[in-house]
Design an enzyme around this catalytic site. Structure first.
Site, PDB file in Angstrom:
ATOM      1  N   LYS A   1     -42.420  73.531  11.355  1.00  0.00           N
ATOM      2  CA  LYS A   1     -41.015  73.342  10.960  1.00  0.00           C
ATOM      3  C   LYS A   1     -40.925  72.672   9.598  1.00  0.00           C
ATOM      4  CE  LYS A   1     -40.877  68.661  11.560  1.00  0.00           C
ATOM      5  NZ  LYS A   1     -40.748  67.714  10.470  1.00  0.00           N
ATOM      6  N   ASP A   4     -40.106  66.128  18.101  1.00  0.00           N
ATOM      7  CA  ASP A   4     -39.974  67.488  17.558  1.00  0.00           C
ATOM      8  C   ASP A   4     -40.354  68.576  18.556  1.00  0.00           C
ATOM      9  OD1 ASP A   4     -39.342  66.388  15.064  1.00  0.00           O
ATOM     10  OD2 ASP A   4     -41.435  66.381  14.419  1.00  0.00           O
TER      11      ASP A   4
END
Ligand code: C5P
Length: 311
Positions: A18, A145
């Site tokens: 990401k 995350d």
């Protein structure tokens, strides 16, 4: 003649890295985390996690960026497999083989990605069909995350990053990632931010409406103008050369460059695929960076690519 299908013996999940397009960090909470508001985007740099039945729990890590990843019980992917087993009452151990392309301690959630991959691969191997909310809750217990790496795409993360709302993003964005030789410790970068703030009051983090409209319109230039990361200053103060690298990338034609998460990876946004190619060549040729990766986003979160299958 027909024969009974052999029982599945492995399952492989592919999982992206990401970048944070907007990372606004609030105050330090009593649990040691910071409240935040972030826009995540999953990008096409992938690890693969293969879960296979084994005598004992274990993990091995291969691939160009495998160095420094623990191959013991502290590995986050193995912790993820064991957390899912505990939640589901599974007692069959697995061995995880991780093929690593996402930098370690690079600000791209590589460890979290492997945890998300392990959840998807083990869920398939054990034939659990765990409901999504349950997987999300196990994921959130593993790291801030991890839920995003399960879902992928483009999403707003709040809480400590684990509470997700999907965000409308049109089109494909072209990124060039400049990788560093040495990682940065996420707690150290957050700690540096706290020191910079010196106990001053911190406003509630909020989403930038201009960034949301740039995403809705699929406009790279507008997105470039809206990229913000509160951890960028602290990361650059720990690694001053990152500031020079961002300037070099912009001089070479990037629309913008930003520290990815807590760094030290720098994500450069470019207008087109061709511009990304040119930037990657210029950055490499200049010697400003040792390794670059061209990626696009958004892409899907952790998903099965093979298996369960018999070997
Ligand atoms: O959740 P994760 O394991 O990725 O977090 C690693 C570390 O980063 C935490 O222990 C904490 O020091 C810091 N962190 C934070 N606030 C967040 C997310 C991470 O302070 N929202």
């Amino acid at each position: 003649m027909t024969s009974a299908a052999a029982p599945p013996s492995s399952a492989t999940a592919r999982v992206p890295a990401k970048v944070n397009l907007d990372l606004r960090v609030g105050g330090l909470r009593p649990d040691g985390f910071h409240g935040l508001s972030t826009i995540y985007q999953a990008v096409s740099l992938h690890d693969e996690v293969t879960a296979s039945f084994a005598q004992d729990w274990g993990v091995s890590v291969r691939g160009p960026l495998a160095d420094g990843v623990p191959e013991d019980g502290t590995n986050l992917a193995l912790l993820a497999a064991r957390a899912l087993a505990a939640a589901a009452g599974v007692t069959d151990p697995v061995h995880l083989s991780i093929h690593k392309e996402i930098p370690v301690a690079g600000g791209m959630a590589g460890g979290s990605a492997d945890a998300a991959g392990a959840l998807v691969a083990c869920d398939a191997l054990w034939g659990l069909g765990t409901p999504r909310e349950e997987l999300d809750s196990i994921a959130a217990g593993l790291g801030s995350d991890v839920p995003f790496l399960l879902s992928g795409g483009t999403a707003l993360g709040s809480g400590r990053g684990e509470v997700l709302t999907s965000v409308l993003a049109r089109g494909t964005f072209h990124w060039v990632l400049a990788l560093s030789d040495r990682g940065l410790s996420t707690p150290e970068v957050y700690g540096q931010l706290d020191r910079h703030r010196d106990g001053g009051s911190v406003p509630e983090p909020e989403v930038n409406p201009e960034l949301m409209s740039a995403l809705r319109a699929g406009e790279a230039q507008a997105l470039a103008e809206s990229l913000v990361n509160d951890l960028q200053g602290p990361a650059i103060s720990l690694r001053p050369e990152l500031g020079d690298l961002i300037e070099a990338g912009v001089d070479f034609g990037a629309l913008a460059g930003i520290v990815s998460g807590s760094g030290p990876t720098i994500a450069f946004l470019t207008a087109t695929h061709e511009a990304a190619l040119d930037l990657a060549v210029s950055l490499t040729a200049s010697g400003a960076v040792r390794e670059v990766r061209r990626v696009t986003g958004p892409v899907h979160g952790a998903h099965l690519v093979t298996g369960p299958r018999a070997n």
